[in-house]
Scaffold this motif. Structure first.
Motif, short mmCIF file in Angstrom:
data_model
loop_
_atom_site.label_atom_id
_atom_site.label_comp_id
_atom_site.label_asym_id
_atom_site.label_seq_id
_atom_site.Cartn_x
_atom_site.Cartn_y
_atom_site.Cartn_z
N GLY A 216 -23.65 36.82 49.31
CA GLY A 216 -23.84 37.32 50.96
C GLY A 216 -22.94 38.62 51.19
O GLY A 216 -23.21 39.11 51.81
N ILE A 217 -21.64 38.68 50.14
CA ILE A 217 -20.95 39.63 50.47
C ILE A 217 -21.44 41.16 49.62
O ILE A 217 -21.41 40.88 48.46
N GLU A 218 -21.67 42.08 50.00
CA GLU A 218 -22.13 43.19 49.79
C GLU A 218 -21.06 44.43 49.29
O GLU A 218 -20.26 44.57 50.43
N ARG A 219 -21.00 44.59 47.98
CA ARG A 219 -20.13 45.58 47.55
C ARG A 219 -20.77 46.59 47.08
O ARG A 219 -22.04 46.52 46.59
N TYR A 220 -20.37 47.86 47.09
CA TYR A 220 -20.82 49.12 46.41
C TYR A 220 -20.04 49.71 45.43
O TYR A 220 -18.65 49.66 45.67
N VAL A 221 -20.38 50.05 44.32
CA VAL A 221 -19.63 50.70 43.23
C VAL A 221 -20.43 52.01 42.89
O VAL A 221 -21.46 52.29 42.84
N ALA A 222 -19.23 52.72 42.31
CA ALA A 222 -19.79 53.97 41.67
C ALA A 222 -19.67 54.05 39.97
O ALA A 222 -18.51 53.66 39.78
N VAL A 223 -20.65 54.00 39.50
CA VAL A 223 -20.61 53.87 38.12
C VAL A 223 -20.81 55.19 37.32
O VAL A 223 -21.80 55.92 37.69
N SER A 224 -20.04 55.42 36.45
CA SER A 224 -20.13 56.31 35.20
C SER A 224 -20.12 55.84 33.81
O SER A 224 -19.57 54.67 33.48
N ALA A 225 -20.96 56.28 32.83
CA ALA A 225 -21.05 55.60 31.78
C ALA A 225 -21.20 56.85 30.58
O ALA A 225 -22.00 57.96 30.89
N PHE A 226 -20.97 56.42 29.02
CA PHE A 226 -21.25 57.32 28.31
C PHE A 226 -21.44 56.57 26.65
O PHE A 226 -20.70 55.33 26.78
N ARG A 227 -22.27 57.19 26.02
CA ARG A 227 -22.35 56.36 24.76
C ARG A 227 -21.26 56.58 23.82
O ARG A 227 -20.76 57.62 23.47
N MET A 228 -20.91 55.42 23.02
CA MET A 228 -19.84 55.66 21.84
C MET A 228 -20.57 55.88 20.63
O MET A 228 -21.66 55.08 20.39
N GLU A 229 -19.78 56.63 19.88
CA GLU A 229 -20.42 56.97 18.33
C GLU A 229 -19.30 57.05 17.56
O GLU A 229 -18.20 57.33 17.98
N ASP A 230 -19.52 56.74 16.24
CA ASP A 230 -18.51 56.66 15.38
C ASP A 230 -18.77 58.13 14.63
O ASP A 230 -19.30 59.01 15.03
#
Length: 809
Positions: A216-230
């Protein structure tokens, strides 16, 4: 490297790793006893050149030996040392190296020292990188989670653990869906898969983040993402950075709601509409249910007084769920609030009241016990009460409730609700003031317009008056049906330029003038000429008044004045810049008579012309103002065509005809005032009228008395013979004596007995009081005493003196 050693801490980027760092072993005297291949590569000394030589002589310049001795003392004291040491290579070049030194204990033999070194720049960069990675996982305020290619969690940092209420170990191996509600988890994972597949980073994408433990508790998040490579380009997984932006999201949403409120609240000058706009904006943005209660005087547009309280009337409500009839009072309910309720406290203090948590035992809902019980059953748990004020006056209250959203109201919510109420309060007070002014103007206008039109022997009438809708305000349109002498009737319709009190007042003055001029029995063109003079004089008075006073407008008007005689069936019409009348023949055909337009009233100096129309019995004359035929979507010609079409058709009741015109031509709220007057003509029966033309002879009065006596006997009015003979004798005698031409005597029997004597003279008789010594002058005084009304009207040639007497009984 000679000797056996093990490095405890290695990593691919560690400058002290076995493949990247130089290493050497020193005995207890500082002599080099071990030398690695990497040391030869970096410093240029071969094993033969390095082994067996003191390290100070081989690698350290003279001025730097003091630093090396201090480092050696630290190693002996602490068992190890780390620092930066200037080192010489084979070519004598001096370079800074980061050096780690550790004591190596050999049982039964003297201790040795293992030194591992790397260029200081690489060590510094490695320390920075290591500190950054350590900070991201241990001290960063931004959440960080690392996932394998299947999106299983490998590691999370403290902010992520804090949001989810779990530890890093508990999260390892789980998926996002194990902690978030399905909808939010699916959104996040689909975006992470897209990053894995395309390699395109995701940057600051906001989304909902609701935990399974607290859905019932609404949160909002800002998401950034990147791919990991060897190093070979193989995908290792995906890393996402998560920032809790709930407060920022709510602040932005509140700002957007304020902008929306400024656009949507106060779009009209109607109290109820403005109150409904307020609740429409607040639900569901702030609350699950919002009610607006106003002082009754606000809706009525009446004056407010600071000390006056009393009950409130519900003006509007809205709920996210079907309206709970058993809880909320319906719109229109008049009620008072208990003294200990938040509503009463708000009214007294004029300050908002916040009740964030309402326990079941509380009765602070401002409801009666039964409704309070239903409210608790519904789950009402939080309440805000905000006053509606404007210009120092309390207009009412706004109550905001939550029973669907689990979060209680906060101070930020109260601030936002107070902003809404402040905007709505000003708009509602503006609407109240407008309603007050409009009601005043309408009341003035209604008083100035005819309330009831008595039955006329000449015409049957039907009328409609529709005030302008919207913000145009009342106007100066009017109509009149004025009885005239000789059973005739005057039909009048007019329109004053502009709207508001000034237009209504000007209309009242013109209407009064028309009645006065009608009593003088003037011709239509003469009436309009006098009205033109009046409007010109009014304009002059305004110019001489206070300059710049509010509400001033150009004084001007249009008017159509028609006089219909039921005996001759002649209708004399003149117009001053007004639309022409429409004439409906007895067979239902419609025509627009070609009449001289004439200038609008107030231009001055231009003549008006009358036109005579002979109307068959049961003809309908339609008089109207321009608001009926003008519109934004069509021109006047199109409006006249629509009017003709609405009037055309077989004989039907006048009221039905008037309503069909309104329905066909007017919207629900016309933009201009509209006056419509329909008059169906009548013709007096031959038995109701008697007319004689008498020669100008001494015997004419006697002949007139005989004819009058015979006609009254025929009509059964023997009781009126004596009085009427006196009146006729006096009027005919005056005509014979002073006119010098033939005399026309006409008797009309209606609800009154009308006697008319016409002669070719234009001189009007005057009533005067004769002295006791005068031989004449008592005739008109006698006529005035014997009749209920008398007067004189002028025609183009000659005049008519008329009298009216009440019939017996």
């Amino acid at each position: 490297m000679t000797g056996s050693m093990t490095l405890i801490s290695e990593s691919p980027e560690d400058p002290f790793s076995l493949g990247r760092a130089l290493s050497l072993v020193l005995d207890e005297r500082g002599t080099v006893v071990g030398w690695s291949e990497r040391a030869s590569e970096l410093l240029g000394f071969t094993d033969e050149e390095a082994l067996g030589r003191p390290a100070e002589d081989l690698l350290v310049d003279g001025p730097d030996r003091g630093l090396v001795r201090e480092a050696a003392a630290g190693c002996v004291r602490d068992g190890g040392w780390f620092g930066v040491v200037p080192v010489l290579d084979r070519e004598g070049r001096r370079s800074r190296y980061g050096v780690r030194a550790r004591r190596v204990i050999r049982p039964g033999r003297a201790d040795e020292w293992l030194l591992v070194g790397a260029p200081a720049e690489e060590v510094t960069q490695w320390e920075i990188d290591r500190s950054v990675m350590e900070g991201l996982f241990r001290r960063s305020p931004i959440g960080l989670s690392v996932h394998d290619p299947n999106l299983a969690i490998l590691r999370i940092n403290r902010p992520i653990a804090h949001i989810g209420g779990i530890s890093s170990d508990q999260a390892r191996g789980h998926r996002i869906g194990d902690f978030l509600v399905a909808m939010d988890a699916e959104t996040i994972e689909s975006r992470l898969r897209e990053v894995l597949e395309t390699g395109i980073p995701m940057i600051f994408t906001e989304q909902s983040c609701r935990l399974l433990v607290e859905p019932g508790i609404e949160r909002y998040v800002a998401v950034s993402a990147f791919r990991m490579e060897d190093s070979g380009g193989r995908t290792l997984g995906v890393t996402q950075l998560v920032e809790d932006v709930t407060d920022r999201h709510r602040a932005r949403r509140r700002l957007a709601m304020l902008n929306e409120a400024s656009e949507l609240i106060g779009t009209t000058l109607d109290v109820e509409t403005t109150a409904q706009e307020l609740v429409d904006v607040a639900v569901p943005g702030i609350a699950d249910c919002v009610t607006v209660d106003l002082l009754p005087a606000v809706g009525l547009g009446e004056a407010l007084f600071p000390e006056r309280g009393g009950p409130l009337r519900r003006a509007a409500f809205k709920s996210v769920a079907p309206y709970p009839e058993r809880v909320m009072y319906p719109v229109g309910t008049l009620r008072s609030f208990p003294k200990d309720s938040p509503q009463a406290q708000c009214l007294v203090s004029r300050r908002p009241v916040l009740v964030p948590h309402m326990v079941p035992d509380e009765v602070e809902l401002g409801l009666d016990p039964e409704r309070a019980e239903h409210a608790r059953a519904l789950g009402v748990h939080s309440l805000m009460v905000v006053p509606l004020t404007a210009r120092g006056l309390v207009l009412g209250l706004v109550c905001l409730w939550r029973y669907v959203a689990p979060e209680p109201f906060e101070e930020d919510d109260l601030t936002l609700a107070n902003e809404f109420a402040a905007r709505a309060g000003v708009a509602i007070d503006n609407a109240r003031r407008y309603t007050q002014q409009r009601r005043t103007a309408l009341a003035l206008q209604r008083r100035l317009l005819p309330r009831e039109i008595p039955s006329q022997p000449a015409v049957r009438v039907a009328h409609r008056y529709l005030p302008a809708g919207g913000s145009a305000g009342v106007g100066g349109d009017w109509f009149d049906v004025i009885p005239l002498s000789g059973a005739r009737v005057a039909l009048v319709v007019g329109d004053v330029v502009g709207h508001g009190i000034n237009a209504a007042a000007t209309m009242g003055r013109l209407r009064t003038a028309v009645h006065t001029l009608a009593d003088l029995d003037l011709e239509p063109d003469e009436v309009l000429s006098h009205l033109d003079d009046l409007v010109t004089r009014l304009a002059g008075e305004q110019e001489q008044g206070d300059e710049g006073s509010p509400g001033e407008q150009v004084v001007g008007a249009t008017c159509l004045y028609a006089v219909y005689d039921p005996v001759s069936r002649i209708c004399s019409v003149a117009r001053a810049g007004h639309p022409p009348p429409a004439l409906v023949a007895p067979d239902g055909e419609v025509s627009l008579p070609d009449l001289p337009a004439g200038p609008p009233l107030g231009l001055g100096g231009l003549p008006f012309e009358s036109e005579e129309l002979e109307l068959p019995e049961n003809s309908v004359l339609a008089l109207y103002t321009n608001g009926l035929i003008e519109g934004d979507a069509h021109d006047i010609d199109a409006g006249l065509d629509r009017l003709s079409e609405a009037l055309r058709g077989p004989d039907r009741p006048l009221e039905d005809m008037a309503q069909s015109v309104v329905d066909a031509l007017l919207p629900a709220r016309p933009s201009d005032d509209v006056a419509l007057l329909l008059a169906r003509t009548r013709t007096l029966a031959p038995g109701q009228v008697a007319t004689w033309v008498l020669p100008a002879e001494p015997t004419t009065p006697a002949r007139a008395r005989v004819l009058t006596s015979q006609k009254l006997t025929e009509w059964g009015l023997q009781e009126m013979i004596f009085t009427t003979e006196l009146v006729v004798s006096e009027l005919v005698t005056n005509a014979y004596r002073y006119a010098g031409g033939p005399v026309t005597l006409r008797l009309i029997r209606l609800h009154r007995l009308i006697c008319e004597v016409s002669d070719p003279s234009s001189t009007s008789p005057h009533l005067r009081r004769a002295r006791s010594t005068d031989e004449g002058g008592r005739g008109l005084l006698l006529v005035a005493q014997l009749t209920s009304r008398w007067g004189t009207r002028h025609a183009h040639e000659g005049k008519t003196v008329w009298t009216e007497q009440e019939l017996p009984g």
